[in-house]
Design a protein around this motif. Structure first.
Motif, PDB file in Angstrom:
ATOM      1  N   ARG A 241     -27.780  58.171  14.537  1.00  0.00           N
ATOM      2  CA  ARG A 241     -27.375  59.135  15.572  1.00  0.00           C
ATOM      3  C   ARG A 241     -28.578  59.546  16.404  1.00  0.00           C
ATOM      4  O   ARG A 241     -29.637  59.829  15.844  1.00  0.00           O
TER       5      ARG A 241
ATOM      6  N   TYR B 139     -32.010  71.653  12.003  1.00  0.00           N
ATOM      7  CA  TYR B 139     -30.600  71.981  11.737  1.00  0.00           C
ATOM      8  C   TYR B 139     -30.126  71.563  10.358  1.00  0.00           C
ATOM      9  O   TYR B 139     -29.045  71.964   9.921  1.00  0.00           O
ATOM     10  N   CYS B 140     -30.913  70.748   9.658  1.00  0.00           N
ATOM     11  CA  CYS B 140     -30.370  70.040   8.495  1.00  0.00           C
ATOM     12  C   CYS B 140     -30.743  70.661   7.155  1.00  0.00           C
ATOM     13  O   CYS B 140     -31.916  70.951   6.896  1.00  0.00           O
TER      14      CYS B 140
ATOM     15  N   LEU C 156     -24.490  65.614  17.886  1.00  0.00           N
ATOM     16  CA  LEU C 156     -23.957  66.865  17.350  1.00  0.00           C
ATOM     17  C   LEU C 156     -23.446  67.696  18.522  1.00  0.00           C
ATOM     18  O   LEU C 156     -24.079  67.730  19.583  1.00  0.00           O
TER      19      LEU C 156
ATOM     20  N   LEU D 237     -25.704  69.130   3.725  1.00  0.00           N
ATOM     21  CA  LEU D 237     -26.289  69.137   5.070  1.00  0.00           C
ATOM     22  C   LEU D 237     -26.058  70.464   5.764  1.00  0.00           C
ATOM     23  O   LEU D 237     -26.874  70.930   6.542  1.00  0.00           O
ATOM     24  N   TYR D 238     -24.895  71.086   5.486  1.00  0.00           N
ATOM     25  CA  TYR D 238     -24.507  72.322   6.174  1.00  0.00           C
ATOM     26  C   TYR D 238     -23.554  73.108   5.280  1.00  0.00           C
ATOM     27  O   TYR D 238     -23.034  72.586   4.280  1.00  0.00           O
TER      28      TYR D 238
ATOM     29  N   GLU E 299     -28.480  62.202  17.936  1.00  0.00           N
ATOM     30  CA  GLU E 299     -28.308  63.661  17.700  1.00  0.00           C
ATOM     31  C   GLU E 299     -28.123  64.438  19.003  1.00  0.00           C
ATOM     32  O   GLU E 299     -27.127  65.136  19.170  1.00  0.00           O
TER      33      GLU E 299
ATOM     34  N   GLN F  56     -25.637  55.860   2.899  1.00  0.00           N
ATOM     35  CA  GLN F  56     -26.372  56.845   3.692  1.00  0.00           C
ATOM     36  C   GLN F  56     -27.407  57.573   2.847  1.00  0.00           C
ATOM     37  O   GLN F  56     -27.159  57.888   1.693  1.00  0.00           O
TER      38      GLN F  56
ATOM     39  N   PRO G 223     -19.374  68.319  14.679  1.00  0.00           N
ATOM     40  CA  PRO G 223     -19.749  69.654  15.120  1.00  0.00           C
ATOM     41  C   PRO G 223     -20.996  70.086  14.352  1.00  0.00           C
ATOM     42  O   PRO G 223     -21.159  69.728  13.180  1.00  0.00           O
ATOM     43  N   TYR G 224     -21.866  70.805  14.998  1.00  0.00           N
ATOM     44  CA  TYR G 224     -22.983  71.421  14.288  1.00  0.00           C
ATOM     45  C   TYR G 224     -22.431  72.550  13.424  1.00  0.00           C
ATOM     46  O   TYR G 224     -21.599  73.337  13.864  1.00  0.00           O
ATOM     47  N   ILE G 225     -22.880  72.588  12.169  1.00  0.00           N
ATOM     48  CA  ILE G 225     -22.478  73.673  11.263  1.00  0.00           C
ATOM     49  C   ILE G 225     -23.749  74.268  10.667  1.00  0.00           C
ATOM     50  O   ILE G 225     -24.612  73.529  10.169  1.00  0.00           O
TER      51      ILE G 225
HETATM   52  N1  5AD Z   1     -24.337  70.299  10.929  1.00  0.00           N
HETATM   53  C1  5AD Z   1     -23.671  69.148  11.172  1.00  0.00           C
HETATM   54  N2  5AD Z   1     -24.189  67.932  10.989  1.00  0.00           N
HETATM   55  C2  5AD Z   1     -25.460  67.866  10.527  1.00  0.00           C
HETATM   56  N3  5AD Z   1     -26.248  66.818  10.258  1.00  0.00           N
HETATM   57  C3  5AD Z   1     -27.429  67.275   9.810  1.00  0.00           C
HETATM   58  N4  5AD Z   1     -27.418  68.613   9.785  1.00  0.00           N
HETATM   59  C4  5AD Z   1     -26.209  69.014  10.234  1.00  0.00           C
HETATM   60  C5  5AD Z   1     -25.602  70.262  10.448  1.00  0.00           C
HETATM   61  N5  5AD Z   1     -26.241  71.401  10.200  1.00  0.00           N
HETATM   62  C6  5AD Z   1     -25.850  65.430  10.510  1.00  0.00           C
HETATM   63  C7  5AD Z   1     -26.819  64.750  11.465  1.00  0.00           C
HETATM   64  C8  5AD Z   1     -27.287  63.529  10.706  1.00  0.00           C
HETATM   65  C9  5AD Z   1     -26.251  63.388   9.626  1.00  0.00           C
HETATM   66  C10 5AD Z   1     -26.776  62.747   8.396  1.00  0.00           C
HETATM   67  O1  5AD Z   1     -25.855  64.703   9.334  1.00  0.00           O
HETATM   68  O2  5AD Z   1     -26.142  64.364  12.654  1.00  0.00           O
HETATM   69  O3  5AD Z   1     -27.375  62.373  11.498  1.00  0.00           O
END
Ligand code: 5AD
Ligand code: SF4
Length: 362
Positions: free
Chosen positions: A161, A67-68, A204, A316-317, A163, A105, A234-236
């Protein structure tokens, strides 16, 4: 219907079934949930919101989470590592401007150079601030020796996390090798706690394949792990990641924010005196995301004070909030959001979680 929902809000023990109902609350119900969570938050953590100056000191990562955006497999990322002077300067800014603590971080690395550098930075920050500035670390899974070394040098909080807490779902979101082992992550959390850190975790919400039952289990996991602090988001989606191909299966951005706010509020009912962060990812989905999270039970804000030249590379997103802001603006916005939510900034204080402080007193 309303009275059944409000009955759940007043229960002293929340079952998984109840939590699912909270997480699935509609607009009207969620207003009641947020109000209740705010009440519980105010009663147990007071009127202050504490600040952490977030320093994303390196985007180099040895992992490849699906996801990252800064996963090691993404060759389009411009990798950076801030120098010790730059990090120390950012920490000095945090101290001088009353942020009280910093959150350092980075991506996950365990090579000697990295481990030693982090150690020197922790010592330097402690020294230059006469021990006044609090330090939270977030640098992934490490051995017990490394965790201990950093702790002894002065880091007192650590955020890792989980996750997602379901091992099956974890597998779907990470490569299947040893580096991405669910059990190792769980063990790392236990080690952190054992070492003496105030330990944080988080999840997430809104991921592909994720159900409300998974999310309820995540909340119960955080409770069982007895964490002192939580950062959820939220996942993005990010276009240069494997998970991007599932983007059509996601909730809308608005729905995802609503979902994560309900997670924050439900967690506040479950763990009344922990620290819960209003996170950047929430702000990314809504210009009032942080304020809304504070009104739904969160009590920590993390203005991003990463040196400007690196900020946009900690990507990250998609659309990550605040990447073009300088640190003065980031701090000002954080304070504005705290005031808009009806709270007071806890200037110059560490803002340890009450849960941790209570444990210490015993
Ligand atoms: N969307 C949201 N959060 C994310 N992280 C990593 N990728 C994404 C994403 N696509 C968050 C993870 C990680 C933190 C550094 O960033 O939860 O622990
Ligand atoms: Fe690395 Fe963390 Fe991103 Fe995974 S989520 S690739 S460990 S920075």
């Amino acid at each position: 219907m309303d009275s059944e929902f409000s009955n759940i809000l007043n229960k002293s023990e929340l079952t998984k079934e109840n939590l699912i109902k909270l997480i699935e609350a509609n607009e009207g119900e969620s207003e009641m949930l947020f109000e209740k969570a705010k009440e519980v938050r105010d009663l147990n953590t007071g009127k202050k919101v504490h600040l952490r100056g977030l320093i994303e000191f390196s985007n180099i990562c040895s992992k490849n989470c699906y996801y990252c955006g800064i996963r090691c497999g993404n060759k389009n990322v411009k990798r950076y590592e801030a120098t010790e002077d730059e990090i120390a300067e950012a920490a000095r800014y945090a101290h001088d401007s009353g942020l009280g603590s910093v959150a350092l971080q980075s991506g996950e690395r365990s090579d000697k150079d990295f481990v030693k550098k982090v150690d020197r930075i922790i010592r330097r920050i402690k020294q230059q601030s006469n021990g006044e500035l609090g330090i939270t670390l977030s640098a992934g899974e490490q051995s017990e020796d490394i965790y201990r070394m950093w702790f002894e040098s002065g880091a007192h909080r650590y955020l890792l996390r989980i996750e997602v807490s379901d091992p099956g779902l974890y597998k779907k979101l990470h490569p299947g090798d040893k580096r991405h082992d669910f059990n190792r992550r769980m063990e790392s959390l236990l080690l952190l706690r054992k070492t003496g850190y105030q330990t944080g975790s988080g999840v997430l919400a809104g991921l592909p394949f994720q159900t409300t039952s998974h999310l309820a289990a995540d909340l119960l996991f955080l409770k069982k792990a007895d964490v002192d602090m939580v950062g959820m988001g939220p996942y993005i989606e990010h276009p240069e990641t494997p998970l991007y191909s599932y983007k059509n299966t996601l909730l809308t951005r608005e729905e995802r924010l609503h979902l994560v706010l309900k997670m924050v509020a439900a967690l506040r009912l479950l763990m009344n005196n922990i620290n819960i962060a209003a996170t950047t990812a929430m702000q990314t989905l809504d210009p009032r995301g942080v304020e809304k999270a504070l009104k739904a039970g969160a009590n920590i804000v993390m203005p991003n004070i990463t040196p400007a030249k690196y900020k946009e590379n900690y990507f990250l997103y998609e659309g990550k909030s605040g990447t073009s802001q300088n640190r003065d603006e980031a701090k000002r916005k954080a304070v504005e959001r705290i005031l808009a939510a009806g709270y007071e900034p806890g200037y110059g204080e560490w803002g340890d979680s009450r849960k941790f402080l209570n444990r210490e007193q015993k």
